[in-house]
Design an enzyme around this catalytic site. Structure first.
Site, PDB file in Angstrom:
ATOM      1  CG  HIS A  98      -1.717  -1.045   1.598  1.00 48.96           C
ATOM      2  ND1 HIS A  98      -1.276  -2.174   2.205  1.00 48.96           N
ATOM      3  CD2 HIS A  98      -3.051  -1.204   1.425  1.00 48.96           C
ATOM      4  CE1 HIS A  98      -2.292  -2.997   2.391  1.00 48.96           C
ATOM      5  NE2 HIS A  98      -3.386  -2.441   1.930  1.00 48.96           N
ATOM      6  CG  ASP A 101       1.790  -0.958   3.330  1.00 48.77           C
ATOM      7  OD1 ASP A 101       0.970  -0.601   4.184  1.00 48.77           O
ATOM      8  OD2 ASP A 101       1.558  -1.808   2.445  1.00 48.77           O
ATOM      9  CD  GLU A 229      -7.453  -8.349  -0.827  1.00 47.91           C
ATOM     10  OE1 GLU A 229      -6.508  -7.814  -1.448  1.00 47.91           O
ATOM     11  OE2 GLU A 229      -7.379  -8.659   0.368  1.00 47.91           O
ATOM     12  CD  GLU A 265      -6.709 -11.615   2.728  1.00 48.38           C
ATOM     13  OE1 GLU A 265      -6.372 -10.665   1.994  1.00 48.38           O
ATOM     14  OE2 GLU A 265      -6.662 -11.564   3.966  1.00 48.38           O
ATOM     15  CG  HIS A 268     -10.623 -11.177   2.738  1.00 44.97           C
ATOM     16  ND1 HIS A 268     -10.242 -10.195   1.858  1.00 44.97           N
ATOM     17  CD2 HIS A 268      -9.940 -10.926   3.879  1.00 44.97           C
ATOM     18  CE1 HIS A 268      -9.370  -9.377   2.429  1.00 44.97           C
ATOM     19  NE2 HIS A 268      -9.167  -9.824   3.665  1.00 44.97           N
ATOM     20  CG  ASP A 293      -4.044 -10.795  -0.847  1.00 46.04           C
ATOM     21  OD1 ASP A 293      -3.240 -10.768  -1.800  1.00 46.04           O
ATOM     22  OD2 ASP A 293      -4.411  -9.778  -0.226  1.00 46.04           O
ATOM     23  CG  ASP A 304      -8.629 -10.730   7.702  1.00 49.61           C
ATOM     24  OD1 ASP A 304      -8.341 -11.884   7.391  1.00 49.61           O
ATOM     25  OD2 ASP A 304      -8.416  -9.736   6.977  1.00 49.61           O
TER      26      ASP A 304
END
Ligand code: XUL
Ligand code: CO
Length: 436
Positions: A98, A101, A229, A265, A268, A293, A304
């Site tokens: 990101h 990040d 996502e 993911e 998820h 992911d 999560d």
């Protein structure tokens, strides 16, 4: 300067006792005509491995990291150096991040973009020197308080404009670093209560946002794949991109399905009440499987947990879907996973990735054997054999109607079903996992 007191991780095979070695991931080993490296396209998630520190809602960071003494832009710079040492030592081809990040926010959007420019230039140099590539980048439009009501689904047009500017910069970053995909994950794109929400406007605005992103990508020559996502909840209560099926329906409704695929993911999927393989199958049969992911959740917990994937069973079934898809395309296996708060030593970052990568290598091998043997294909062909001839073949050909089917049913007094034999299948699947 070295940040990690660990040697390069190499393949040593199953017999090795060296914890800093791959037991199954032999990157040049050919499986079904491609190397393991080409099949898996492994990526490291910057946010968990370089930026995360182990804090949870009840306690502070626990992680001991070589960059702990730094702050601000200095910290961001040291992390870049450490990141590429880590990627190189793991010998993996990709990473993902990101915007927030890799570089800290400044006082204004302009300053924030300037910080990002400094770090992106460093990332570019490191990528060139190491050969490690960018699988995807994305915009963090969930941490800053300005996104309290959402980003592309906010009730505040000023925030919407800010989000657009952030994604515009993200796409420029993607071009600059040659990202192979660009991801949208809408952590705050959802709502808490209908009592104050215009659901229709929010969804229309989200679609407008995606259309503008597609247009800008075209304008600046970004040719990577757009990915959405899905996640059903957390942090939003009702997240709009709930699961694969919901997201595909949204993309189709707004004429966006040609421009997007899904980044799915595992954790998820479980939060949505699905298995990972269910999500992959739904995406695959709709031509929408873009990337994954890789992680796993804890079925005893409702959030999560982003654990490193070690469940060979689930990963085998996931790899089966990817192989049946003809591969993962420009996507890859991004370890969106974090070491446990109690695994706070720098070495744990290596143990965790080795565990996840070896699990995927094993899953790949078992799935390849299942496909070579046509194992599931035979089961399914036999189970649906009534559609291969007679009235079933007419149904498939579309040459029948309710009148003809009623006639057939009235004349057919002996319906006989066959056992689905799930227990036998599970026992045989176990044997594949034990023997490959
Ligand atoms: C959050 C999550 C994100 C996305 C990228 O659950 O998975 O980190 O992968 O924003
Ligand atoms: Co993710």
């Amino acid at each position: 300067m070295s940040y990690f007191n660990v040697q390069n991780i190499q393949f040593e095979g199953r017999q090795t006792k060296n914890p800093f070695a791959y037991k199954h991931y032999n990157k040049s080993e050919v499986v079904l005509g491609k190397t393991m490296e080409e099949h898996l396209r492994i990526g490291v998630a910057y946010w968990h491995t370089l930026t995360g520190g182990g804090s949870d809602p009840f306690g502070a960071d626990t992680a001991i990291r070589p960059w702990s003494g730094y702050s601000g832009l200095d910290l961001a710079k040291v992390r870049v150096e450490a990141a590429f040492e880590f990627f190189t030592k793991l010998d993996i081809p990709y990473y993902c991040f990101h915007d927030r990040d890799v570089a800290p926010e400044g006082g204004t959007l302009k300053e924030t973009n300037q910080n990002l420019d400094v770090i992106v230039a460093m990332l570019k140099d490191q990528m060139k020197a190491s050969g490690v590539k960018l699988l995807w980048n994305t915009a963090n439009m969930f941490s800053n308080p300005r996104f309290v009501h959402g980003a592309a689904t906010t009730s505040n047009a000023d925030v919407y404009a800010y989000a657009a500017a952030q994604v515009k910069k993200g796409l420029e970053t993607a071009v600059e670093l040659g990202a192979e995909n660009y991801v949208f994950w809408g952590g705050r794109e959802g709502y808490e209560s209908l009592l104050n929400t215009n659901l229709e406007l929010e969804l229309d605005n989200l679609a407008r946002f995606y259309h503008m992103a597609v247009a800008y990508a075209k304008e600046i020559g970004f040719t990577g794949q757009f990915l959405i996502e899905p996640k059903p909840k957390e942090p939003s209560k009702h997240q709009y991109d709930f699961d694969a099926a919901t997201t595909i329906a949204f993309l189709q409704k707004y004429g966006l399905d040609k421009h997007f695929k899904l980044n799915l993911e595992a954790n998820h999927a479980t939060l949505a009440g699905h298995s990972f393989e269910h999500e992959l199958r739904v995406a695959r049969i709709n031509g929408m499987l873009g990337s994954i992911d890789a992680n796993q959740g804890d079925l005893l917990l409702g959030w999560d947990t982003d654990e490193f994937p070690t469940d060979v069973y689930s990963v085998t079934l996931a790899m089966y879907e990817i192989l049946k898809n003809g591969g993962i395309g420009s996507g890859g296996v991004n370890f969106d996973a974090k070491v446990r708060r109690s695994s706070f030593e720098p070495e744990d970052l290596f143990h965790a990735h080795i565990a996840g990568i070896d699990t995927f290598a094993k899953g790949l091998k078992v799935a390849a054997k299942l496909i070579e043997d046509g194992y599931f294909e035979r089961i399914v062909e036999e189970r649906y054999s009534t559609f291969a001839s007679g009235i079933g073949a007419e149904i498939i050909a579309g040459t029948t109607d309710f009148h003809k089917l009623e006639q057939y049913a009235l004349a057919n007094d002996t319906i006989r079903n066959k056992s689905g034999q799930l227990e036998r299948i599970k026992a045989e699947l176990n044997e594949y996992m034990f023997s490959v």
